[in-house]
Design a protein around this motif. Structure first.
Motif, PDB file in Angstrom:
ATOM      1  N   VAL A 102     -14.006  -1.422  -3.464  1.00 53.95           N
ATOM      2  CA  VAL A 102     -13.556  -0.366  -2.569  1.00 53.95           C
ATOM      3  C   VAL A 102     -12.074  -0.588  -2.300  1.00 53.95           C
ATOM      4  O   VAL A 102     -11.662  -1.695  -1.918  1.00 53.95           O
ATOM      5  N   LEU A 103     -11.266   0.438  -2.545  1.00 52.27           N
ATOM      6  CA  LEU A 103      -9.819   0.352  -2.380  1.00 52.27           C
ATOM      7  C   LEU A 103      -9.400   1.100  -1.125  1.00 52.27           C
ATOM      8  O   LEU A 103      -9.899   2.178  -0.833  1.00 52.27           O
ATOM      9  N   LEU A 104      -8.465   0.496  -0.420  1.00 50.66           N
ATOM     10  CA  LEU A 104      -7.899   1.107   0.775  1.00 50.66           C
ATOM     11  C   LEU A 104      -6.388   0.966   0.685  1.00 50.66           C
ATOM     12  O   LEU A 104      -5.874  -0.145   0.531  1.00 50.66           O
ATOM     13  N   LEU A 105      -5.672   2.087   0.732  1.00 51.86           N
ATOM     14  CA  LEU A 105      -4.222   2.102   0.586  1.00 51.86           C
ATOM     15  C   LEU A 105      -3.575   2.576   1.865  1.00 51.86           C
ATOM     16  O   LEU A 105      -3.985   3.584   2.451  1.00 51.86           O
ATOM     17  N   VAL A 106      -2.568   1.841   2.313  1.00 49.15           N
ATOM     18  CA  VAL A 106      -1.735   2.254   3.447  1.00 49.15           C
ATOM     19  C   VAL A 106      -0.336   2.497   2.884  1.00 49.15           C
ATOM     20  O   VAL A 106       0.338   1.549   2.450  1.00 49.15           O
ATOM     21  N   GLU A 107       0.109   3.760   2.875  1.00 49.22           N
ATOM     22  CA  GLU A 107       1.357   4.140   2.221  1.00 49.22           C
ATOM     23  C   GLU A 107       2.273   4.854   3.212  1.00 49.22           C
ATOM     24  O   GLU A 107       1.812   5.470   4.180  1.00 49.22           O
ATOM     25  N   ASP A 108       3.553   4.746   2.955  1.00 49.86           N
ATOM     26  CA  ASP A 108       4.521   5.516   3.745  1.00 49.86           C
ATOM     27  C   ASP A 108       5.618   6.014   2.808  1.00 49.86           C
ATOM     28  O   ASP A 108       5.716   5.572   1.654  1.00 49.86           O
ATOM     29  N   ASN A 109       6.439   6.922   3.312  1.00 49.39           N
ATOM     30  CA  ASN A 109       7.544   7.461   2.511  1.00 49.39           C
ATOM     31  C   ASN A 109       8.884   6.921   3.005  1.00 49.39           C
ATOM     32  O   ASN A 109       9.895   7.599   2.961  1.00 49.39           O
ATOM     33  N   GLY A 110       8.854   5.684   3.469  1.00 45.19           N
ATOM     34  CA  GLY A 110      10.066   5.049   3.970  1.00 45.19           C
ATOM     35  C   GLY A 110      10.897   4.424   2.870  1.00 45.19           C
ATOM     36  O   GLY A 110      10.763   4.764   1.691  1.00 45.19           O
ATOM     37  N   PRO A 111      11.763   3.476   3.231  1.00 44.42           N
ATOM     38  CA  PRO A 111      12.671   2.880   2.244  1.00 44.42           C
ATOM     39  C   PRO A 111      11.996   1.898   1.295  1.00 44.42           C
ATOM     40  O   PRO A 111      12.596   1.489   0.301  1.00 44.42           O
ATOM     41  N   GLY A 112      10.751   1.478   1.591  1.00 47.93           N
ATOM     42  CA  GLY A 112      10.085   0.501   0.730  1.00 47.93           C
ATOM     43  C   GLY A 112      10.532  -0.915   1.036  1.00 47.93           C
ATOM     44  O   GLY A 112      11.294  -1.177   1.973  1.00 47.93           O
ATOM     45  N   PHE A 113      10.059  -1.858   0.223  1.00 45.61           N
ATOM     46  CA  PHE A 113      10.383  -3.275   0.429  1.00 45.61           C
ATOM     47  C   PHE A 113      11.589  -3.654  -0.421  1.00 45.61           C
ATOM     48  O   PHE A 113      11.594  -3.396  -1.637  1.00 45.61           O
ATOM     49  N   PRO A 114      12.618  -4.285   0.155  1.00 48.28           N
ATOM     50  CA  PRO A 114      13.736  -4.772  -0.660  1.00 48.28           C
ATOM     51  C   PRO A 114      13.248  -5.791  -1.683  1.00 48.28           C
ATOM     52  O   PRO A 114      12.293  -6.544  -1.422  1.00 48.28           O
ATOM     53  N   ASN A 159       5.896  -1.420  -4.027  1.00 46.66           N
ATOM     54  CA  ASN A 159       6.664  -0.201  -3.768  1.00 46.66           C
ATOM     55  C   ASN A 159       6.101   0.939  -4.602  1.00 46.66           C
ATOM     56  O   ASN A 159       5.704   0.752  -5.760  1.00 46.66           O
ATOM     57  N   ARG A 160       6.060   2.126  -4.014  1.00 45.16           N
ATOM     58  CA  ARG A 160       5.571   3.301  -4.731  1.00 45.16           C
ATOM     59  C   ARG A 160       6.639   3.803  -5.695  1.00 45.16           C
ATOM     60  O   ARG A 160       7.843   3.693  -5.426  1.00 45.16           O
ATOM     61  N   ALA A 161       6.191   4.336  -6.808  1.00 48.33           N
ATOM     62  CA  ALA A 161       7.145   4.865  -7.787  1.00 48.33           C
ATOM     63  C   ALA A 161       7.935   6.030  -7.211  1.00 48.33           C
ATOM     64  O   ALA A 161       9.127   6.210  -7.504  1.00 48.33           O
ATOM     65  N   GLU A 162       7.290   6.836  -6.357  1.00 50.95           N
ATOM     66  CA  GLU A 162       7.978   7.985  -5.765  1.00 50.95           C
ATOM     67  C   GLU A 162       8.752   7.624  -4.505  1.00 50.95           C
ATOM     68  O   GLU A 162       9.331   8.496  -3.854  1.00 50.95           O
ATOM     69  N   GLY A 163       8.770   6.350  -4.138  1.00 48.81           N
ATOM     70  CA  GLY A 163       9.511   5.904  -2.966  1.00 48.81           C
ATOM     71  C   GLY A 163       8.591   5.572  -1.819  1.00 48.81           C
ATOM     72  O   GLY A 163       7.584   6.247  -1.594  1.00 48.81           O
ATOM     73  N   GLY A 164       8.938   4.550  -1.084  1.00 51.27           N
ATOM     74  CA  GLY A 164       8.110   4.119   0.026  1.00 51.27           C
ATOM     75  C   GLY A 164       7.323   2.865  -0.297  1.00 51.27           C
ATOM     76  O   GLY A 164       7.334   2.363  -1.422  1.00 51.27           O
ATOM     77  N   ALA A 165       6.631   2.353   0.714  1.00 53.77           N
ATOM     78  CA  ALA A 165       5.872   1.111   0.581  1.00 53.77           C
ATOM     79  C   ALA A 165       4.389   1.406   0.475  1.00 53.77           C
ATOM     80  O   ALA A 165       3.898   2.435   0.949  1.00 53.77           O
ATOM     81  N   ALA A 176      -8.770  -0.968 -12.751  1.00 51.07           N
ATOM     82  CA  ALA A 176      -7.467  -0.353 -12.995  1.00 51.07           C
ATOM     83  C   ALA A 176      -6.763  -0.092 -11.702  1.00 51.07           C
ATOM     84  O   ALA A 176      -7.380   0.098 -10.651  1.00 51.07           O
ATOM     85  N   ALA A 177      -5.448  -0.096 -11.736  1.00 53.24           N
ATOM     86  CA  ALA A 177      -4.655   0.136 -10.527  1.00 53.24           C
ATOM     87  C   ALA A 177      -4.826   1.564 -10.055  1.00 53.24           C
ATOM     88  O   ALA A 177      -4.884   2.493 -10.848  1.00 53.24           O
ATOM     89  N   PHE A 178      -4.909   1.701  -8.719  1.00 60.47           N
ATOM     90  CA  PHE A 178      -5.066   3.030  -8.122  1.00 60.47           C
ATOM     91  C   PHE A 178      -3.662   3.574  -7.802  1.00 60.47           C
ATOM     92  O   PHE A 178      -2.920   2.936  -7.080  1.00 60.47           O
ATOM     93  N   ARG A 179      -3.363   4.692  -8.371  1.00 62.16           N
ATOM     94  CA  ARG A 179      -2.031   5.294  -8.142  1.00 62.16           C
ATOM     95  C   ARG A 179      -2.202   6.599  -7.421  1.00 62.16           C
ATOM     96  O   ARG A 179      -3.156   7.324  -7.684  1.00 62.16           O
TER      97      ARG A 179
END
Length: 460
Positions: A376-388, A431-437, A457-460
């Motif tokens: 079971v996959l659980l993703l917490v995503e945002d559209n912020g600057p991401g992780f340096p 980091n998300r490919a479209e930006g954010g963490a 497989a990775a969940f995108r």
């Protein structure tokens, strides 16, 4: 550190000597008078003091005194030269003392009347005494038994006693030796069992203390998270309290007025007031339940319920920062976890997202769930600057934080990963490919062992 402090520290810690004086720390004096050494010296004094018995048995004679002096001298020399730091050296020391005691006793019997000596009947006792003195080593008792058997047989053989009597006395000494050796072996087994019991008790106590420490650490992180939410909590409670207060004023005016409002209006006011009270009660219940530090066992829990618990509290932080969207299918299979701890993990991640999105327009936070095979996959995503890039490898290190001291302790993510792993899951940051963490949590479906699950497989 000042130069003078460095100099003093260097001089104090240096092992070098100047002339007769040492500028380093004084070494502790060698332990020359340990309990074992003191016991041997006391025995040596006791052996010499028993010369009075020899006088009663054989009269004034120099031979018993000479034998006792040699016996005591051997014990004193052994006490002074023994190296207690080496187990093999202590074993040889015990064997040497046993041989000295046995040979001295045989000589004492010989010079005080041989088979007619009062001491002759104590031959079987000497191996037993060696077993009592050196219960940790069977070599001493065995050596004493052999020497005493040879000694008593030789004395009887020289006097021409029957072979049956010689064998009888030799058998008595051997039997006494075997009994003493058996008792010493049982004593060693009891000592080992007691030592193992102490080690096991100490291990259990250490594990209990570790568990208590972990619970306290988790509780401290909970309180730190709630402290960060304090301002939002106050604001959230103030809203319903404000219109509850206003409604109470209105009700008071209407009750005291000569022309009260209609029953429908009063009923509407009561309904609004009840909604406000329920909202305050819900916030307080969520905070109280979240802050409790219970030692709970993992149980099957639905992720939708866990996310709902965390999201209710997180919205207090995110309502003026970002839009929170939750997409957790109700048909997701349950996972094995402690519901309150898993809610703490999600709240930590959501609060971190809120801190990263502070002051950002159009900020969004998404929580998504999905099943992939037995995971079971659980993703917490945002559209912020991401992780340096320099922060990402150290993100889960204890006490590592990019926040100020008033906002971050550096324990939240490290503690979150520990708790997720305790439930058989994983927590990964990327980091998300479209930006954010993105924080990716994976759990085995309840009833499926995590170590036998296939790669997903990775969940995108």
């Amino acid at each position: 550190m000042s130069p003078s402090t460095v100099l003093r520290s260097t001089v104090r810690d240096s092992p070098e000597k100047v002339g007769p004086w040492s500028v380093g720390p004084a070494a502790p004096p060698p332990a020359r008078w340990s309990p074992r050494r003191k016991m041997l010296l006391l025995f040596a004094a006791g052996i010499l003091s028993q010369y009075s018995l020899d006088v009663l048995v054989a009269g004034l004679s120099g031979w018993p005194l000479a034998i006792r002096c040699l016996w005591a001298l051997g014990m004193v020399a052994s006490a002074l030269l023994m190296d207690e730091r080496s187990a093999s050296a202590v074993r040889l020391h015990s064997a040497f003392l046993s041989a000295v005691a046995s040979l001295s006793f045989i000589g004492l019997v010989l010079v005080t009347g041989a088979t007619g000596s009062v001491y002759f009947h104590f031959f079987p006792c000497l191996p037993l005494i060696m077993c009592l003195l050196y219960p940790q080593d069977s070599l001493s008792a065995s050596l004493s038994g052999v020497l005493c058997s040879v000694g008593v047989s030789g004395l009887l053989w020289v006097e021409g006693r029957p072979v049956s009597e010689v064998l009888l006395w030799a058998g008595v000494v051997v039997t006494a030796t075997l009994i003493g050796a058996y008792g010493a072996r049982e004593f060693r087994k009891a000592q080992r069992a007691e030592a193992e019991g102490r080690v096991e008790r100490a291990r259990r106590e250490a594990l209990e203390q570790l568990a208590i420490s972990e619970r306290r650490r988790a509780h401290s992180e909970k309180l730190a998270t709630l402290g960060q939410l304090a301002a939002s909590v106050v604001h959230e409670i103030n809203n319903p309290v404000a219109f509850i207060h206003s409604n109470l004023d209105y009700l008071e005016q209407e009750v005291l007025s000569e022309t009260p409002a209609s029953r429908e209006e009063l009923a509407e006011v009561f309904r609004e007031t009840r909604v406000g009270v329920e909202r305050v009660r819900q916030i307080v219940a969520d905070l109280r339940g979240f802050s409790r530090m219970d030692a709970e066992e993992p149980t099957e829990c639905a992720l939708a319920d866990v996310v709902s618990d965390a999201a209710r509290i997180a919205r207090l932080r995110l309502q003026h920062v970002a839009r929170l969207e939750v997409d957790i299918p109700a048909e997701l299979p349950p996972v094995l976890a402690v519901r309150r701890r898993l809610a703490q993990v999600l709240l930590n991640l959501l609060v971190n997202a809120g801190d990263a999105l502070e002051g950002r327009r159009g900020a969004e936070v998404h929580i998504r769930g999905r099943q992939e095979g037995a995971r079971v996959l659980l993703l917490v995503e945002d559209n912020g600057p991401g992780f340096p890039p320099d922060v990402l490898p150290r993100l889960f290190e204890t006490f590592f934080t990019t926040k100020g001291p008033e906002k971050g302790t550096g324990l939240g993510l490290a503690l979150s990963r520990e708790m997720v792993e305790q439930f058989g899951g994983t927590l990964v940051a990327e980091n998300r490919a479209e930006g954010g963490a993105r924080l990716r949590l994976e759990f085995p479906v309840s009833g499926c062992p995590s170590n036998s699950l296939p790669e997903q497989a990775a969940f995108r």
